[in-house]
Design a protein around this motif. Structure first.
Motif, mmCIF file in Angstrom:
data_model
loop_
_atom_site.group_PDB
_atom_site.id
_atom_site.type_symbol
_atom_site.label_atom_id
_atom_site.label_comp_id
_atom_site.label_asym_id
_atom_site.label_seq_id
_atom_site.Cartn_x
_atom_site.Cartn_y
_atom_site.Cartn_z
ATOM 1 N N GLY A 1 -14.066 -5.548 3.237
ATOM 2 C CA GLY A 1 -14.909 -6.181 2.229
ATOM 3 C C GLY A 1 -16.304 -6.552 2.665
ATOM 4 O O GLY A 1 -17.048 -7.173 1.899
ATOM 5 N N ARG A 2 -16.708 -6.193 3.872
ATOM 6 C CA ARG A 2 -18.026 -6.605 4.359
ATOM 7 C C ARG A 2 -19.159 -6.039 3.511
ATOM 8 O O ARG A 2 -20.193 -6.706 3.337
ATOM 9 N N VAL A 3 -19.013 -4.838 2.972
ATOM 10 C CA VAL A 3 -20.100 -4.266 2.170
ATOM 11 C C VAL A 3 -20.158 -4.881 0.772
ATOM 12 O O VAL A 3 -21.081 -4.600 0.010
ATOM 13 N N GLY A 4 -19.170 -5.698 0.425
ATOM 14 C CA GLY A 4 -19.204 -6.420 -0.836
ATOM 15 C C GLY A 4 -18.673 -5.646 -2.019
ATOM 16 O O GLY A 4 -17.769 -6.097 -2.721
ATOM 17 N N SER A 5 -19.201 -4.479 -2.256
ATOM 18 C CA SER A 5 -18.822 -3.702 -3.444
ATOM 19 C C SER A 5 -17.423 -3.108 -3.321
ATOM 20 O O SER A 5 -16.746 -2.889 -4.327
ATOM 21 N N HIS A 6 -16.972 -2.844 -2.081
ATOM 22 C CA HIS A 6 -15.681 -2.208 -1.853
ATOM 23 C C HIS A 6 -15.014 -2.803 -0.622
ATOM 24 O O HIS A 6 -15.688 -3.367 0.258
ATOM 25 N N MET B 1 -21.179 3.704 6.797
ATOM 26 C CA MET B 1 -22.510 3.117 6.901
ATOM 27 C C MET B 1 -22.829 3.079 8.388
ATOM 28 O O MET B 1 -22.105 2.481 9.170
ATOM 29 N N LEU B 2 -23.921 3.727 8.785
ATOM 30 C CA LEU B 2 -24.215 3.927 10.197
ATOM 31 C C LEU B 2 -24.848 2.676 10.796
ATOM 32 O O LEU B 2 -26.068 2.529 10.843
ATOM 33 N N THR B 3 -24.012 1.766 11.306
ATOM 34 C CA THR B 3 -24.514 0.486 11.797
ATOM 35 C C THR B 3 -25.113 0.588 13.190
ATOM 36 O O THR B 3 -26.122 -0.059 13.485
ATOM 37 N N VAL B 4 -24.519 1.384 14.062
ATOM 38 C CA VAL B 4 -24.963 1.448 15.452
ATOM 39 C C VAL B 4 -26.421 1.908 15.576
ATOM 40 O O VAL B 4 -27.197 1.311 16.318
ATOM 41 N N PRO C 1 -26.253 5.999 4.349
ATOM 42 C CA PRO C 1 -26.581 7.368 3.925
ATOM 43 C C PRO C 1 -26.327 7.582 2.438
ATOM 44 O O PRO C 1 -25.454 6.930 1.856
ATOM 45 N N PRO C 2 -27.070 8.465 1.827
ATOM 46 C CA PRO C 2 -26.792 8.825 0.437
ATOM 47 C C PRO C 2 -25.357 9.338 0.330
ATOM 48 O O PRO C 2 -24.892 10.078 1.198
ATOM 49 N N SER C 3 -24.647 8.940 -0.716
ATOM 50 C CA SER C 3 -23.230 9.305 -0.837
ATOM 51 C C SER C 3 -23.019 10.814 -0.839
ATOM 52 O O SER C 3 -22.025 11.309 -0.314
ATOM 53 N N THR C 4 -23.953 11.548 -1.420
ATOM 54 C CA THR C 4 -23.785 13.004 -1.485
ATOM 55 C C THR C 4 -23.790 13.629 -0.094
ATOM 56 O O THR C 4 -23.151 14.656 0.133
ATOM 57 N N TRP C 5 -24.477 13.005 0.858
ATOM 58 C CA TRP C 5 -24.527 13.543 2.222
ATOM 59 C C TRP C 5 -23.145 13.522 2.850
ATOM 60 O O TRP C 5 -22.665 14.529 3.374
ATOM 61 N N LEU C 6 -22.471 12.372 2.805
ATOM 62 C CA LEU C 6 -21.151 12.256 3.418
ATOM 63 C C LEU C 6 -20.126 13.114 2.668
ATOM 64 O O LEU C 6 -19.251 13.733 3.276
ATOM 65 N N GLN C 7 -20.242 13.176 1.369
ATOM 66 C CA GLN C 7 -19.333 13.996 0.578
ATOM 67 C C GLN C 7 -19.436 15.467 0.968
ATOM 68 O O GLN C 7 -18.418 16.161 1.141
ATOM 69 N N GLU C 8 -20.656 15.949 1.123
ATOM 70 C CA GLU C 8 -20.860 17.355 1.483
ATOM 71 C C GLU C 8 -20.377 17.639 2.900
ATOM 72 O O GLU C 8 -19.814 18.701 3.166
ATOM 73 N N SER D 1 -15.890 0.748 3.390
ATOM 74 C CA SER D 1 -17.205 1.331 3.122
ATOM 75 C C SER D 1 -17.107 2.803 2.740
ATOM 76 O O SER D 1 -17.989 3.325 2.048
ATOM 77 N N PHE D 2 -16.019 3.496 3.138
ATOM 78 C CA PHE D 2 -15.890 4.892 2.717
ATOM 79 C C PHE D 2 -15.663 5.000 1.212
ATOM 80 O O PHE D 2 -15.987 6.011 0.580
ATOM 81 N N GLN D 3 -15.099 3.935 0.608
ATOM 82 C CA GLN D 3 -14.926 3.937 -0.842
ATOM 83 C C GLN D 3 -16.273 3.908 -1.549
ATOM 84 O O GLN D 3 -16.448 4.515 -2.614
ATOM 85 N N ALA D 4 -17.233 3.210 -0.961
ATOM 86 C CA ALA D 4 -18.575 3.141 -1.543
ATOM 87 C C ALA D 4 -19.258 4.508 -1.502
ATOM 88 O O ALA D 4 -20.169 4.776 -2.292
#
Length: 317
Positions: free
Chosen positions: A84-89, A46-49, A55-62, A92-95
């Motif tokens: 755990g900051r993103v909550g779901s995972h 997740m691009l915090t800076v 970003p859409p997950s497909t972007w990082l995957q590709e 954040s790379f897992q998300a």
């Protein structure tokens, strides 16, 4: 950078993600055509800076696929988005449903104590040889790091980030609807970015307003920062112990500050409109045309149409 709000390809373009991927591929191809090799690709999942861009997950995957196809390693910068900051995972790379070759962690791992960590495979770590001994974990680091991880688990702070983050995002979305100067709200868990603009239509970055908001919120004992290329994006990254009550205090304070700023700007517009002038005042995106005294539709001298003034003032922005 796949910025679907302000980038060259935005959310109204159904092919936006594919175009961002194609741009990245062009960069890699140009390097290869120039006889260069690819060492690695490093990015925050997740691009915090640049302003908390998720970003859409497909972007990082590709991108991970392309980098590996050209012999490079994929590095996830989890300095600000892990534990755990993103909550779901937990990461954040897992998300984003990717598996990096190297993960770097810092800051939050020591909860203030200066320490960091690198996680990678034994194969990659072995390439450091004897140099790996330069980065040994001290007994103090061990104790601090384990204490932080235990608190995260025992106090269920990842689950809390999801619950509190949902409340906070709902409140921020309400403010986006209510206030003209909030162009976009994005993020999840306990990490959010708020685009401060002169108007929703223009999307013009309003650094001056963002600066005012940061200082006025500080007077209300709420600390935030403005980041991004235009320094107009408010970054909310509170401690993991942040509560729903804290979220409401933040949103209420931000609501009040935004209202005060809008009122102040209307007052400035009214004062400007009340001053005698000849002709019109050209703005960047519109024209503020004063009414003539002999105009039948004009209001009586000494009064002003506040709604019209506000509309013209926003047009000037």
């Amino acid at each position: 950078m796949p910025d679907l709000y302000r980038g060259p390809y935005q959310s109204d373009d159904p092919l936006a993600v594919e175009k961002y991927v194609a741009d990245a591929k062009d960069v890699i191809n140009k390097a290869r055509d120039g006889g260069r090799k690819l060492a690695c690709f490093i990015a925050e999942p997740m691009l915090t800076v640049p302003g908390c861009i998720d970003p859409p997950s497909t972007w990082l995957q590709e991108l991970y696929k392309m980098v590996r196809a050209f012999g490079g390693l994929c590095i996830a910068d989890e300095v600000q988005t892990s534990l755990g900051r993103v909550g779901s995972h937990y990461w954040s790379f897992q998300a984003q449903d990717v598996k990096p070759d190297i993960v770097i962690i810092g800051k939050s791992l020591g909860n203030g104590y200066p320490m960091a960590a690198v996680v990678t495979s034994r194969e990659i770590a072995a390439l450091l040889g004897e140099r790996i001994k330069e980065y040994q974990c001290t007994r103090m680091m061990d104790a601090v790091g384990c204490a932080v991880l235990n608190v995260l688990k025992q106090e269920h702070l990842m689950e809390s980030a999801t619950e509190v983050g949902t409340v906070l995002k709902n409140e921020l979305m309400k403010l986006q609807i209510k206030h003209e100067h909030i162009g976009n709200v994005r993020g999840k868990g306990l990490i959010f970015g708020i685009e401060i603009v002169w108007s929703k239509q223009s999307k013009t970055p309003a650094r001056e307003l963002a600066d005012q908001i940061v200082y006025r919120m500080r007077e209300k004992h709420v600390i935030m920062a403005n980041e991004g290329d235009g320094r107009n994006i408010l970054i909310l990254m509170p401690p993991m112990c942040f509560t729903k009550e804290n979220a409401l205090i933040l949103s209420q304070g931000l609501d009040k500050v935004l209202a005060e700023i809008s009122t102040q700007r209307i007052s400035q517009a009214v004062n400007t409109a009340m001053q005698p002038r000849v002709g019109s005042c050209e703005g960047r995106l519109g024209i503020l045309q004063p009414q003539d005294d002999d105009d039948d539709s004009a209001s009586s001298k000494g009064t002003v149409n506040l709604e019209r003034v506000l509309q013209c003032y926003q047009d000037l922005d």
